[in-house]
Design a protein around this motif. Structure first.
Motif, PDB file in Angstrom:
ATOM      1  N   THR A 541       0.831  -1.209   0.000  1.00  0.00           N
ATOM      2  CA  THR A 541       0.000   0.000   0.000  1.00  0.00           C
ATOM      3  C   THR A 541       0.861   1.253   0.000  1.00  0.00           C
ATOM      4  OG1 THR A 541      -1.765  -1.138   1.177  1.00  0.00           O
ATOM      5  CG2 THR A 541      -1.784   1.263   1.261  1.00  0.00           C
ATOM      6  N   GLU A 542       1.914   1.261   0.824  1.00  0.00           N
ATOM      7  CA  GLU A 542       2.793   2.424   0.922  1.00  0.00           C
ATOM      8  C   GLU A 542       4.120   1.987   1.506  1.00  0.00           C
ATOM      9  OE1 GLU A 542       2.473   7.157   2.149  1.00  0.00           O
ATOM     10  OE2 GLU A 542       1.287   5.692   3.270  1.00  0.00           O
ATOM     11  N   ALA A 543       5.163   2.791   1.256  1.00  0.00           N
ATOM     12  CA  ALA A 543       6.497   2.450   1.733  1.00  0.00           C
ATOM     13  C   ALA A 543       7.208   3.690   2.263  1.00  0.00           C
ATOM     14  CB  ALA A 543       7.323   1.809   0.620  1.00  0.00           C
ATOM     15  N   VAL A 561       7.214  -1.135   4.992  1.00  0.00           N
ATOM     16  CA  VAL A 561       6.119  -1.322   4.048  1.00  0.00           C
ATOM     17  C   VAL A 561       4.810  -1.521   4.800  1.00  0.00           C
ATOM     18  CG1 VAL A 561       7.535  -2.252   2.181  1.00  0.00           C
ATOM     19  CG2 VAL A 561       6.582  -3.811   3.888  1.00  0.00           C
ATOM     20  N   VAL A 562       3.768  -0.924   4.258  1.00  0.00           N
ATOM     21  CA  VAL A 562       2.398  -1.158   4.715  1.00  0.00           C
ATOM     22  C   VAL A 562       1.738  -2.019   3.642  1.00  0.00           C
ATOM     23  CG1 VAL A 562       0.199  -0.108   5.346  1.00  0.00           C
ATOM     24  CG2 VAL A 562       2.343   1.051   5.903  1.00  0.00           C
ATOM     25  N   LEU A 563       1.174  -3.142   4.037  1.00  0.00           N
ATOM     26  CA  LEU A 563       0.644  -4.094   3.070  1.00  0.00           C
ATOM     27  C   LEU A 563      -0.865  -3.966   2.909  1.00  0.00           C
ATOM     28  CD1 LEU A 563       2.700  -7.312   3.932  1.00  0.00           C
ATOM     29  CD2 LEU A 563       3.231  -5.482   2.307  1.00  0.00           C
ATOM     30  N   ALA A 564      -1.344  -4.392   1.762  1.00  0.00           N
ATOM     31  CA  ALA A 564      -2.775  -4.420   1.489  1.00  0.00           C
ATOM     32  C   ALA A 564      -3.448  -5.422   2.427  1.00  0.00           C
ATOM     33  CB  ALA A 564      -3.014  -4.798   0.034  1.00  0.00           C
ATOM     34  N   PRO A 565      -4.730  -5.249   2.708  1.00  0.00           N
ATOM     35  CA  PRO A 565      -5.441  -6.173   3.600  1.00  0.00           C
ATOM     36  C   PRO A 565      -5.294  -7.619   3.134  1.00  0.00           C
ATOM     37  CG  PRO A 565      -6.809  -4.257   3.149  1.00  0.00           C
ATOM     38  CD  PRO A 565      -5.611  -4.144   2.254  1.00  0.00           C
ATOM     39  N   GLY A 566      -4.988  -8.474   4.089  1.00  0.00           N
ATOM     40  CA  GLY A 566      -4.861  -9.896   3.799  1.00  0.00           C
ATOM     41  C   GLY A 566      -3.489 -10.346   3.350  1.00  0.00           C
ATOM     42  N   GLU A 567      -2.582  -9.407   3.099  1.00  0.00           N
ATOM     43  CA  GLU A 567      -1.235  -9.768   2.652  1.00  0.00           C
ATOM     44  C   GLU A 567      -0.300  -9.970   3.839  1.00  0.00           C
ATOM     45  OE1 GLU A 567      -0.482 -10.478  -0.338  1.00  0.00           O
ATOM     46  OE2 GLU A 567      -2.225  -9.686  -1.414  1.00  0.00           O
ATOM     47  N   GLU A 568       0.723 -10.812   3.645  1.00  0.00           N
ATOM     48  CA  GLU A 568       1.728 -11.068   4.674  1.00  0.00           C
ATOM     49  C   GLU A 568       3.111 -10.799   4.110  1.00  0.00           C
ATOM     50  OE1 GLU A 568       1.390 -14.965   6.271  1.00  0.00           O
ATOM     51  OE2 GLU A 568      -0.713 -14.752   6.869  1.00  0.00           O
ATOM     52  N   GLU A 593      17.087  -3.929   5.371  1.00  0.00           N
ATOM     53  CA  GLU A 593      15.998  -4.707   5.948  1.00  0.00           C
ATOM     54  C   GLU A 593      14.684  -4.241   5.356  1.00  0.00           C
ATOM     55  OE1 GLU A 593      15.852  -5.369  10.288  1.00  0.00           O
ATOM     56  OE2 GLU A 593      17.588  -4.023  10.388  1.00  0.00           O
ATOM     57  N   ILE A 594      13.718  -5.146   5.331  1.00  0.00           N
ATOM     58  CA  ILE A 594      12.343  -4.786   4.992  1.00  0.00           C
ATOM     59  C   ILE A 594      11.493  -5.088   6.218  1.00  0.00           C
ATOM     60  CG2 ILE A 594      10.391  -5.169   3.464  1.00  0.00           C
ATOM     61  CD1 ILE A 594      12.336  -6.082   1.321  1.00  0.00           C
ATOM     62  N   ILE A 595      10.792  -4.069   6.718  1.00  0.00           N
ATOM     63  CA  ILE A 595      10.081  -4.173   7.987  1.00  0.00           C
ATOM     64  C   ILE A 595       8.605  -3.861   7.770  1.00  0.00           C
ATOM     65  CG2 ILE A 595       9.917  -3.263  10.345  1.00  0.00           C
ATOM     66  CD1 ILE A 595      12.900  -2.491  10.097  1.00  0.00           C
ATOM     67  N   LEU A 596       7.745  -4.746   8.279  1.00  0.00           N
ATOM     68  CA  LEU A 596       6.305  -4.517   8.199  1.00  0.00           C
ATOM     69  C   LEU A 596       5.919  -3.414   9.183  1.00  0.00           C
ATOM     70  CD1 LEU A 596       3.534  -5.430   7.080  1.00  0.00           C
ATOM     71  CD2 LEU A 596       3.413  -7.026   9.010  1.00  0.00           C
ATOM     72  N   ALA A 597       5.224  -2.387   8.703  1.00  0.00           N
ATOM     73  CA  ALA A 597       4.848  -1.238   9.540  1.00  0.00           C
ATOM     74  C   ALA A 597       3.330  -1.132   9.625  1.00  0.00           C
ATOM     75  CB  ALA A 597       5.422   0.051   8.968  1.00  0.00           C
ATOM     76  N   PRO A 598       2.825  -0.617  10.754  1.00  0.00           N
ATOM     77  CA  PRO A 598       1.379  -0.422  10.882  1.00  0.00           C
ATOM     78  C   PRO A 598       0.862   0.770  10.081  1.00  0.00           C
ATOM     79  CG  PRO A 598       2.494   0.371  12.846  1.00  0.00           C
ATOM     80  CD  PRO A 598       3.546  -0.294  11.999  1.00  0.00           C
ATOM     81  N   GLY A 599       1.751   1.625   9.611  1.00  0.00           N
ATOM     82  CA  GLY A 599       1.357   2.799   8.835  1.00  0.00           C
ATOM     83  C   GLY A 599       2.573   3.659   8.566  1.00  0.00           C
ATOM     84  N   ILE A 600       2.420   4.650   7.713  1.00  0.00           N
ATOM     85  CA  ILE A 600       3.479   5.613   7.396  1.00  0.00           C
ATOM     86  C   ILE A 600       3.025   6.979   7.891  1.00  0.00           C
ATOM     87  CG2 ILE A 600       4.880   6.672   5.597  1.00  0.00           C
ATOM     88  CD1 ILE A 600       5.301   3.633   5.872  1.00  0.00           C
ATOM     89  N   PRO A 601       3.787   7.632   8.768  1.00  0.00           N
ATOM     90  CA  PRO A 601       3.389   8.973   9.230  1.00  0.00           C
ATOM     91  C   PRO A 601       3.686  10.039   8.185  1.00  0.00           C
ATOM     92  CG  PRO A 601       5.470   8.328  10.251  1.00  0.00           C
ATOM     93  CD  PRO A 601       5.031   7.165   9.405  1.00  0.00           C
ATOM     94  N   HIS A 602       2.774  11.016   8.100  1.00  0.00           N
ATOM     95  CA  HIS A 602       2.910  12.108   7.129  1.00  0.00           C
ATOM     96  C   HIS A 602       2.690  13.447   7.828  1.00  0.00           C
ATOM     97  CE1 HIS A 602       1.125   8.598   5.021  1.00  0.00           C
ATOM     98  NE2 HIS A 602       1.877   8.958   3.995  1.00  0.00           N
ATOM     99  N   THR A 603       3.135  14.498   7.174  1.00  0.00           N
ATOM    100  CA  THR A 603       2.660  15.822   7.542  1.00  0.00           C
ATOM    101  C   THR A 603       1.188  15.891   7.166  1.00  0.00           C
ATOM    102  OG1 THR A 603       3.053  16.844   5.387  1.00  0.00           O
ATOM    103  CG2 THR A 603       4.915  16.772   6.909  1.00  0.00           C
ATOM    104  N   ARG A 604       0.511  16.919   7.623  1.00  0.00           N
ATOM    105  CA  ARG A 604      -0.916  17.008   7.326  1.00  0.00           C
ATOM    106  C   ARG A 604      -1.200  17.409   5.882  1.00  0.00           C
ATOM    107  NH1 ARG A 604      -4.396  16.254  11.335  1.00  0.00           N
ATOM    108  NH2 ARG A 604      -3.548  16.053  13.432  1.00  0.00           N
ATOM    109  N   THR A 605      -0.149  17.704   5.134  1.00  0.00           N
ATOM    110  CA  THR A 605      -0.325  17.912   3.699  1.00  0.00           C
ATOM    111  C   THR A 605       0.178  16.717   2.901  1.00  0.00           C
ATOM    112  OG1 THR A 605       1.766  19.143   3.624  1.00  0.00           O
ATOM    113  CG2 THR A 605      -0.261  20.416   3.840  1.00  0.00           C
ATOM    114  N   GLY A 606       0.431  15.586   3.589  1.00  0.00           N
ATOM    115  CA  GLY A 606       0.665  14.332   2.892  1.00  0.00           C
ATOM    116  C   GLY A 606       2.098  13.952   2.619  1.00  0.00           C
ATOM    117  N   LYS A 607       3.088  14.694   3.125  1.00  0.00           N
ATOM    118  CA  LYS A 607       4.479  14.357   2.866  1.00  0.00           C
ATOM    119  C   LYS A 607       4.999  13.385   3.929  1.00  0.00           C
ATOM    120  CE  LYS A 607       5.815  18.460   0.270  1.00  0.00           C
ATOM    121  NZ  LYS A 607       4.477  18.580  -0.278  1.00  0.00           N
TER     122      LYS A 607
END
Length: 649
Positions: A541-543, A561-568, A593-607
């Motif tokens: 979904t996002e990296a 990496v944040v994965l799509a629902p159901g992906e491992e 390394e590649i690490i599974l993350a619960p989400g990617i933090p952004h500024t409030r304008t999306g960066k």
């Protein structure tokens, strides 16, 4: 690589920039036979170019010199010349097309005529004056993207007061971090907004803002949800002055660099910087960017998905300067379906639609086919900004939106409230590249020694002033913070903080922020190249990639990496991610390394928060690294704060 879009002879002949080039040639004799020649003249003769632009748009008398001083910082544009932003809007008054089309998630399209817009502006300006608002006073907005926000801004500007706003997705603290610096006299707000099918009651947050803004004389509230806002004048009362008709609207004539608005930096590493822009610089820059670069004019419907928190809101409002109909959308771009922006573009007859690479990627992954599912016959241009558009996404737009629809990626910033680089109606589009520097932008790419480079990565610099460079930073009386922000690296030259490559055909590739550079084994790399390859994988979904120097002299480069629902995140998926990066970018870009993350933090304008996360990994105090109220999901910071390289304690 071949261009994916090439202008036809008709495109070139009908483009406003062609008419401008003829105007220049007739009056100056300048050799402006094509865009490249026109751009070169515009940066070689700055004063001549901006004077011609002023005369082309018939903005009035020039009091004297165009450029009193070209020194950076401190360039002095049009000394003694006076104007008002709103005058250029009033000149566009017409009855055959609406000024604004307003779209919400749960109602029909609402049209605001030019007469209604100007009448409401005049009426609200009278209300502001009755409240004692004077030139230089600040009026703050805490509002969704609705027509009333535009009216409030125009009314503020018309009397020489200074506008600043943020969207209602900001918490009271985040809003106070910005608006509280300005000591505003009036707050304009709304009882709430709707997003993704949910109503958000903002009355408690408004009360917190009112309590925190000790200089307020009044609050004016728009009813979006039908709720009563305590201690506030209803909007309909504030614009009910029947004497304030367009025929008698008066504007305050102000100096060229008189503050028009204050826009804010992301504020992830402390209080957001208040960036002050002047009336004249904005009018000139936006007329150039809209009419000449984007070819937007009186017959266009201009729709950019944005928020009052982001400079693209200011950029979209500039459509009014050229007589276009602009579109306000208060809602989610993916509600109720992922292709909702394309549906809205069809409904309003958008000729120019602006969005982000992230939204395009979401449509790709959802299997959207916009030109099949929606009538996009009016659409001429798709604008892209916010981050780099991958080549694959650019090609997808051509195949699924329309092969004759120009993909116009732009890159600039809040700093100049415009773009340095973007599309031009007379220049080809190469997928994954920005077509050309904008007129009047002395763009270059410098190496570490300050020497220009071509065909390789360098720092984006601007070697001559632009009228829309900040007048100053708010509360930066000695200019120290302003100087540190742009001019410390190359004295007298604006360093923007992006890695770019200028190609042999004069297009520009943007690689990402240079202050978050990946520098492995002395090889500098841009993070955008990795995102473009990894985020196309259907499982991802996002990296987020970080390059962090370690105390022992090592270098750690993890990919989250944040994965799509159901992906491992299986070993097979890791292998495919690494193989994709190795093949599509380079072996040097393969992460440690590649690490599974619960989400990617952004500024409030999306960066993406690359630099703050890097500092966390280097052991910095989280409280000093990032201001949580400036982050879209601050709880993610706690998770990233626990991450260390494999094998470390």
């Amino acid at each position: 690589m071949q261009p994916q879009w090439v202008p036809t002879e008709a495109d070139i002949a009908q483009a406003r920039i062609t008419d401008f080039a003829t105007f220049v040639a007739e009056r100056t004799g300048a050799p402006v036979s094509d865009y490249r020649a026109l751009w070169q003249w515009s940066v070689d003769d700055l004063a001549g170019f901006w004077r011609m632009l002023w005369e082309y748009f018939a903005l009035g008398d020039v009091a004297g010199d165009v450029l009193g001083s070209a020194e950076m910082p401190g360039a002095h544009w049009f000394p003694g010349t006076r104007l008002n932003y709103v005058d250029q809007v009033i000149r566009q008054l017409r009855s055959d097309r609406p000024a604004i089309k307003s779209v919400s998630e749960d109602g029909p399209v609402r049209e605001v005529s030019w007469a209604e817009l100007i009448d409401s502006t005049a009426a609200f300006a009278r209300t502001l004056r009755s409240l004692g608002v004077r030139p230089g006073d600040r009026v703050a907005g805490y509002l969704p993207n609705i027509p009333e926000t535009i009216v409030a801004f125009l009314a503020t500007a018309s009397i020489g007061a200074v506008w600043s706003a943020c969207g209602q997705d900001y918490s009271p603290k985040a809003a106070l971090d910005r608006l509280g610096q300005l000591e505003p006299t009036v707050l304009v707000t709304a009882d709430g907004y709707r997003f993704a099918g949910k109503a958000h009651d903002k009355r408690a947050d408004i009360a917190a803002l009112q309590a925190g803004l000790g200089t307020l004389r009044a609050t004016v509230a728009v009813s979006q949800l039908g709720l009563d806002v305590p201690d506030a004048t209803p909007w309909h009362e504030a614009v009910s002055d029947t004497e304030a008709i367009s025929a008698v609207i008066t504007t305050e004539t102000v100096d060229f660099d008189h503050p028009l608005w204050i826009v804010f930096s992301s504020g992830t590493t402390g209080l957001p910087k208040g960036i002050v822009h002047g009336h004249g610089g904005v009018v000139l820059e936006h007329l150039k960017a809209l009419a000449l670069q984007s070819d937007i004019g009186p017959e266009d419907t201009f729709f950019w998905y944005t928020s009052p928190s982001w400079m693209m809101w200011n950029f979209q409002v500039a459509g009014l300067l050229v007589g276009a109909t602009i579109v306000c959308y208060d809602g989610s771009p993916t509600y109720p379906t992922p292709d909702s922006l394309w549906r809205i573009a069809s409904e309003v007859g958008a000729t120019v639609l602006g969005t982000s690479p992230g939204y395009v990627l979401a449509c790709i992954k959802a299997g959207s086919v916009p030109h099949t599912d929606h009538d996009l016959s009016a659409l001429r241009t798709v604008g892209i900004t916010g981050s780099s558009l991958p080549t694959s996404s650019a090609l997808w737009l051509g195949e699924n939106v329309g092969e004759r629809v120009q993909v116009s990626s732009i890159s600039g910033g809040t700093d100049v409230v415009s773009a340095f680089i973007g599309g031009v109606r007379t220049v080809p589009v190469w997928p994954g590249e920005l077509s050309a520097p904008y007129l009047g932008v002395a763009l270059d790419a410098f190496d570490q020694t300050g020497q220009p480079v071509r065909g390789e990565v360098g720092e984006l610099v601007v070697t001559a002033p632009m009228p829309s460079m900040p007048v100053r930073f708010w509360r930066d009386e000695d200019g120290k913070r302003y100087h540190e922000a742009y001019f410390d690296t190359y004295p007298g030259v604006w360093r923007h903080g992006d890695w770019i490559t200028i190609t042999d055909h004069h297009s520009v590739i943007v690689h990402g922020r240079s202050d978050s550079t990946l520098n492995r084994h002395g090889i500098r790399m841009g993070s955008a190249d990795i995102y473009q390859s990894v985020e196309r994988l259907p499982e991802v979904t996002e990296a987020l990639v970080i390059g962090a120097e370690q105390p022992d002299g090592g270098y750690w480069m993890p990919l989250f990496v944040v994965l799509a629902p159901g992906e491992e995140l299986t070993e097979d998926l890791k292998s495919r991610i690494n193989s994709t990066i190795r093949t599509e970018v380079s072996p040097r870009h393969v992460p440690d390394e590649i690490i599974l993350a619960p989400g990617i933090p952004h500024t409030r304008t999306g960066k993406k928060l690359e630099v703050p996360i890097k500092k966390l990994f280097q052991g910095a105090d989280p409280a000093r690294v990032v201001e949580r109220s400036a982050v879209d999901n601050p709880d993610l910071l706690d998770w990233y704060g626990t991450i260390r390289p494999s094998g470390s304690n």
